[in-house]
Design a protein around this motif. Sequence first.
Motif, PDB file in Angstrom:
ATOM      1  N   GLU A 106      -9.619  -6.407  -5.490  1.00 13.56           N
ATOM      2  CA  GLU A 106      -9.982  -5.308  -4.611  1.00 13.56           C
ATOM      3  C   GLU A 106      -8.945  -4.200  -4.741  1.00 13.56           C
ATOM      4  OE1 GLU A 106     -11.553  -5.722  -0.325  1.00 13.56           O
ATOM      5  OE2 GLU A 106      -9.377  -5.542  -0.136  1.00 13.56           O
ATOM      6  N   PHE A 155       0.870  -1.187   0.000  1.00 10.35           N
ATOM      7  CA  PHE A 155       0.000   0.000   0.000  1.00 10.35           C
ATOM      8  C   PHE A 155       0.905   1.235   0.000  1.00 10.35           C
ATOM      9  CE2 PHE A 155      -3.020   2.698   2.645  1.00 10.35           C
ATOM     10  CZ  PHE A 155      -4.011   2.797   1.679  1.00 10.35           C
ATOM     11  N   ARG A 205      -7.514  -1.120  -2.651  1.00 11.19           N
ATOM     12  CA  ARG A 205      -7.434  -0.302  -1.432  1.00 11.19           C
ATOM     13  C   ARG A 205      -7.096   1.096  -1.921  1.00 11.19           C
ATOM     14  NH1 ARG A 205      -3.226  -2.142   2.886  1.00 11.19           N
ATOM     15  NH2 ARG A 205      -4.160  -0.374   3.965  1.00 11.19           N
ATOM     16  N   HIS A 250      -2.712   3.598  -2.463  1.00  8.85           N
ATOM     17  CA  HIS A 250      -3.423   2.560  -3.201  1.00  8.85           C
ATOM     18  C   HIS A 250      -2.668   1.233  -3.230  1.00  8.85           C
ATOM     19  CE1 HIS A 250      -0.872   4.853  -5.955  1.00  8.85           C
ATOM     20  NE2 HIS A 250      -0.654   3.697  -6.559  1.00  8.85           N
ATOM     21  N   GLN A 251      -3.437   0.178  -3.506  1.00 10.26           N
ATOM     22  CA  GLN A 251      -2.904  -1.171  -3.652  1.00 10.26           C
ATOM     23  C   GLN A 251      -3.964  -2.015  -4.344  1.00 10.26           C
ATOM     24  OE1 GLN A 251      -2.697  -3.581  -0.050  1.00 10.26           O
ATOM     25  NE2 GLN A 251      -0.681  -4.314  -0.679  1.00 10.26           N
ATOM     26  N   THR A 280      -8.339 -10.823  -5.234  1.00 14.45           N
ATOM     27  CA  THR A 280      -9.166 -11.582  -4.296  1.00 14.45           C
ATOM     28  C   THR A 280      -9.958 -12.669  -5.009  1.00 14.45           C
ATOM     29  OG1 THR A 280     -10.969  -9.987  -4.518  1.00 14.45           O
ATOM     30  CG2 THR A 280      -9.405  -9.638  -2.697  1.00 14.45           C
ATOM     31  N   ASP A 312      -8.767   5.237   2.742  1.00 12.44           N
ATOM     32  CA  ASP A 312      -9.339   4.389   3.794  1.00 12.44           C
ATOM     33  C   ASP A 312     -10.529   3.576   3.289  1.00 12.44           C
ATOM     34  OD1 ASP A 312     -11.230   6.384   3.533  1.00 12.44           O
ATOM     35  OD2 ASP A 312     -11.159   7.027   5.628  1.00 12.44           O
ATOM     36  N   GLN A 313     -10.652   3.450   1.955  1.00 17.28           N
ATOM     37  CA  GLN A 313     -11.763   2.713   1.348  1.00 17.28           C
ATOM     38  C   GLN A 313     -11.253   1.448   0.651  1.00 17.28           C
ATOM     39  OE1 GLN A 313     -15.121   3.912   1.510  1.00 17.28           O
ATOM     40  NE2 GLN A 313     -14.119   5.266   2.992  1.00 17.28           N
ATOM     41  N   ARG A 314     -12.177   0.542   0.388  1.00 17.07           N
ATOM     42  CA  ARG A 314     -11.897  -0.661  -0.412  1.00 17.07           C
ATOM     43  C   ARG A 314     -12.997  -0.781  -1.458  1.00 17.07           C
ATOM     44  NH1 ARG A 314      -8.238  -4.612   1.941  1.00 17.07           N
ATOM     45  NH2 ARG A 314      -7.368  -3.756   3.843  1.00 17.07           N
ATOM     46  N   TYR A 315     -12.573  -1.056  -2.690  1.00 11.15           N
ATOM     47  CA  TYR A 315     -13.517  -1.140  -3.805  1.00 11.15           C
ATOM     48  C   TYR A 315     -13.321  -2.454  -4.553  1.00 11.15           C
ATOM     49  CZ  TYR A 315     -13.723   3.928  -3.143  1.00 11.15           C
ATOM     50  OH  TYR A 315     -13.858   5.188  -2.607  1.00 11.15           O
TER      51      TYR A 315
END
Length: 161
Positions: A72, A54, A74, A99-100, A104, A77-80
């Motif tokens: 996913e 990250f 990152r 970001h990262q 998944t 502070d969100q995950r999409y």
Amino acid sequence: MKPILNLDEITEFDDVEENGLYTSKRALFSASIGARQLGYNLTVLPPGKAQCPFHVHHGEEEMFLILDGEGELRFGDQRYPIRKHDVIACPTGGPEVAHQIINTGTTEMRYLALSTLAEVEVCEYPDSGKVSLVTGRRGEPGLHKIFRAETTVDYYDREKS
């Protein structure tokens, strides 16, 4: 030099990481198609893996186009959730745009990465408190340091008085 490359014809990967969670392979092809100000690569992520920690860039903006698979993102502070044909913008800034990409899914994820190329780049790694400093054009000698952010010293540290 031919300014065209078909991603389906890439068979060699010149940046291979096998480091636990951070396992991926990348084909870096910017120079081979004549790019000067942008960096291009094809990244392949196995299931359950991420290409890098990250992080957030201060000099280079990135864009990712998901070609196959799902995963996913990152982002701050969100995950999409992300999937095939998603386009992801990762601008420069602070922790809010760190970001990262993590696979998944159950199959390989493939994506095209595109970035501006800065002669001075600073990256921060919020999870581990590291900072990376890189200078110079890619492929040329320059300064490359990674250090822990908490080791900050006074401006005059070790200077003769």
